[in-house]
Design an enzyme around this catalytic site. Structure first.
Site, PDB file in Angstrom:
ATOM      1  N   SER A 271      89.329  33.763  43.935  1.00 53.34           N
ATOM      2  CA  SER A 271      89.445  33.128  42.611  1.00 53.34           C
ATOM      3  C   SER A 271      90.599  32.154  42.689  1.00 53.34           C
ATOM      4  CB  SER A 271      89.741  34.192  41.558  1.00 53.34           C
ATOM      5  OG  SER A 271      90.117  33.595  40.329  1.00 53.34           O
TER       6      SER A 271
ATOM      7  N   TYR B  67      94.790  40.940  37.444  1.00 55.43           N
ATOM      8  CA  TYR B  67      93.727  40.173  38.100  1.00 55.43           C
ATOM      9  C   TYR B  67      94.323  39.245  39.167  1.00 55.43           C
ATOM     10  CZ  TYR B  67      89.501  37.251  38.471  1.00 55.43           C
ATOM     11  OH  TYR B  67      88.394  36.572  38.925  1.00 55.43           O
TER      12      TYR B  67
HETATM   13  P1  NAD Z   1      79.747  38.552  36.088  1.00 59.23           P
HETATM   14  O1  NAD Z   1      80.205  39.627  35.163  1.00 59.23           O
HETATM   15  O2  NAD Z   1      78.692  37.632  35.630  1.00 59.23           O
HETATM   16  O3  NAD Z   1      79.281  39.196  37.478  1.00 59.23           O
HETATM   17  C1  NAD Z   1      79.926  40.320  38.018  1.00 59.23           C
HETATM   18  C2  NAD Z   1      78.881  41.320  38.447  1.00 59.23           C
HETATM   19  O4  NAD Z   1      79.546  42.414  39.062  1.00 59.23           O
HETATM   20  C3  NAD Z   1      78.066  41.881  37.252  1.00 59.23           C
HETATM   21  O5  NAD Z   1      76.684  41.755  37.519  1.00 59.23           O
HETATM   22  C4  NAD Z   1      78.510  43.341  37.177  1.00 59.23           C
HETATM   23  O6  NAD Z   1      77.481  44.210  36.747  1.00 59.23           O
HETATM   24  C5  NAD Z   1      78.927  43.612  38.624  1.00 59.23           C
HETATM   25  N1  NAD Z   1      79.868  44.710  38.710  1.00 59.23           N
HETATM   26  C6  NAD Z   1      81.047  44.866  38.060  1.00 59.23           C
HETATM   27  N2  NAD Z   1      81.609  46.037  38.383  1.00 59.23           N
HETATM   28  C7  NAD Z   1      80.772  46.642  39.266  1.00 59.23           C
HETATM   29  C8  NAD Z   1      80.814  47.869  39.955  1.00 59.23           C
HETATM   30  N3  NAD Z   1      81.820  48.750  39.792  1.00 59.23           N
HETATM   31  N4  NAD Z   1      79.792  48.163  40.808  1.00 59.23           N
HETATM   32  C9  NAD Z   1      78.747  47.315  40.964  1.00 59.23           C
HETATM   33  N5  NAD Z   1      78.662  46.132  40.319  1.00 59.23           N
HETATM   34  C10 NAD Z   1      79.662  45.804  39.481  1.00 59.23           C
HETATM   35  O7  NAD Z   1      81.075  37.748  36.484  1.00 59.23           O
HETATM   36  P2  NAD Z   1      81.284  36.538  37.531  1.00 59.23           P
HETATM   37  O8  NAD Z   1      82.160  35.584  36.850  1.00 59.23           O
HETATM   38  O9  NAD Z   1      80.011  36.083  38.114  1.00 59.23           O
HETATM   39  O10 NAD Z   1      82.165  37.289  38.652  1.00 59.23           O
HETATM   40  C11 NAD Z   1      81.767  37.347  40.009  1.00 59.23           C
HETATM   41  C12 NAD Z   1      82.991  37.202  40.888  1.00 59.23           C
HETATM   42  O11 NAD Z   1      83.546  35.902  40.680  1.00 59.23           O
HETATM   43  C13 NAD Z   1      84.121  38.194  40.575  1.00 59.23           C
HETATM   44  O12 NAD Z   1      84.679  38.643  41.795  1.00 59.23           O
HETATM   45  C14 NAD Z   1      85.110  37.355  39.816  1.00 59.23           C
HETATM   46  O13 NAD Z   1      86.424  37.862  39.944  1.00 59.23           O
HETATM   47  C15 NAD Z   1      84.933  36.017  40.494  1.00 59.23           C
HETATM   48  N6  NAD Z   1      85.411  34.851  39.744  1.00 59.23           N
HETATM   49  C16 NAD Z   1      84.933  34.594  38.484  1.00 59.23           C
HETATM   50  C17 NAD Z   1      85.427  33.485  37.804  1.00 59.23           C
HETATM   51  C18 NAD Z   1      84.969  33.141  36.402  1.00 59.23           C
HETATM   52  O14 NAD Z   1      85.668  32.351  35.716  1.00 59.23           O
HETATM   53  N7  NAD Z   1      83.832  33.644  35.942  1.00 59.23           N
HETATM   54  C19 NAD Z   1      86.380  32.637  38.411  1.00 59.23           C
HETATM   55  C20 NAD Z   1      86.814  32.955  39.692  1.00 59.23           C
HETATM   56  C21 NAD Z   1      86.328  34.049  40.354  1.00 59.23           C
END
Ligand code: NAD
Length: 270
Positions: free
Chosen positions: A144, A157
């Site tokens: 991230s 985070y």
């Molecule tokens: P999201 O909530 O859409 O996707 C995350 C997924 O992880 C979900 O489908 C959820 O069900 C699953 N999940 C969460 N906990 C879990 C567990 N214990 N076991 C199995 N599955 C689990 O969110 P996203 O934004 O797509 O996040 C995906 C990755 O991207 C994460 O690592 C997040 O930190 C990273 N990220 C997100 C952003 C943002 O702004 N959205 C920015 C940078 C990095």
């Protein structure tokens, strides 16, 4: 970019929504088969219904060793091999600062966030290593901008995502020359990402328009980034085109490094 991942056998965690779902869709478009691992069974079903020939699913929790082992076995049984492991499932911290966390809340939220965002990655990597050594495969860890800069998350985070960058570097070192390990560091992206359960009332879902605007003004390119904006970085790192790359974190964040953040939060309201 089509066919960059032809016949690659991949495992993607957090593939039921957001960035992981977009990566799974894009991997299939590039010719890969995907084992999608998430705790959201309904989201997994929707993904598999779009790609019945190319996606198998595992419903489970990335914090569980048994579930990670089951996911790797499911991929290996379905595809006969594993070439790429993407650790991506994650939860956020609603941008909460250290001084705004009561001590008992801090302990709970630490376990929740580090349990998914760090331990989940470690267990997944541990489970996938033997299969990846056999194929000379690779791992991609979703980091991230919070793993690169301060101020794009709260204290937990940001610490967890910095730990992910440490994992990428250490695993690249430990697993060379057999397995490449790289990361993608997205900036703020329009997904439904949830804070850890104990911090849900701190953030809560906000109207998509205002979140889009907050993301847009925070990066030099002025992009309200969507999950699909990051998928090319995963395809490159997963492909044989990246055979000379390991220990690298590709920043896909609208150019934060080109300017840094606007918002200076230090010392406010302590
Ligand atoms: P999201 O909530 O859409 O996707 C995350 C997924 O992880 C979900 O489908 C959820 O069900 C699953 N999940 C969460 N906990 C879990 C567990 N214990 N076991 C199995 N599955 C689990 O969110 P996203 O934004 O797509 O996040 C995906 C990755 O991207 C994460 O690592 C997040 O930190 C990273 N990220 C997100 C952003 C943002 O702004 N959205 C920015 C940078 C990095």
């Amino acid at each position: 970019m089509t066919g960059w991942l032809r016949d690659k056998a991949t495992l993607v965690t957090g593939a039921a929504s957001g960035i992981g779902e977009a990566v799974a869709d894009r991997f299939v478009d590039e010719g890969a088969r995907v084992c999608a691992f998430d705790r959201d069974a309904a989201g997994l079903e929707r993904l598999a219904a779009r790609h019945p020939q190319h996606v198998v699913t595992v419903a489970g929790d990335v914090r569980s060793w048994d579930d990670n082992r089951r996911a790797v076995r499911t991929a290996a049984d379905a595809f006969g091999r594993l070439d790429v492991f993407v650790a991506n499932a994650g939860v956020g911290d609603a941008f909460v600062r250290l001084v705004d966390l009561a001590p008992d809340e801090l302990e709970r939220a630490f376990d929740e966030i580090f349990g998914v965002d760090v331990k989940g990655y470690l267990l997944g990597a541990r489970a996938a290593v033997p299969a990846l050594v056999q194929t000379g495969g690779c791992m991609i860890l979703t980091a991230s901008s919070a793993g690169v800069f301060a101020g794009t998350g709260g204290v937990l985070y940001t610490a967890a995502k910095h730990a992910v960058v440490g994992l990428i570097r250490q695993l690249a070192h430990e697993l060379a020359p057999k397995v490449r390990v790289n990361g993608v560091a997205p900036g703020g992206t329009l997904t439904g990402m949830q804070p850890a359960p104990s911090l849900r009332d701190r953030g809560g879902p906000r109207p998509e328009t205002s979140r889009a605007e907050r993301i847009r003004v925070a990066n030099p390119l002025g992009l309200a980034m969507r999950p699909s904006d990051h998928t090319a970085a995963y395809v490159l790192l997963a492909s044989d085109q990246a055979r000379a790359m390991t220990g690298v974190v590709l920043e896909s964040d609208g150019g934060l490094r080109a300017r840094g953040l606007w918002d200076v939060a230090g010392g406010r309201d302590l």
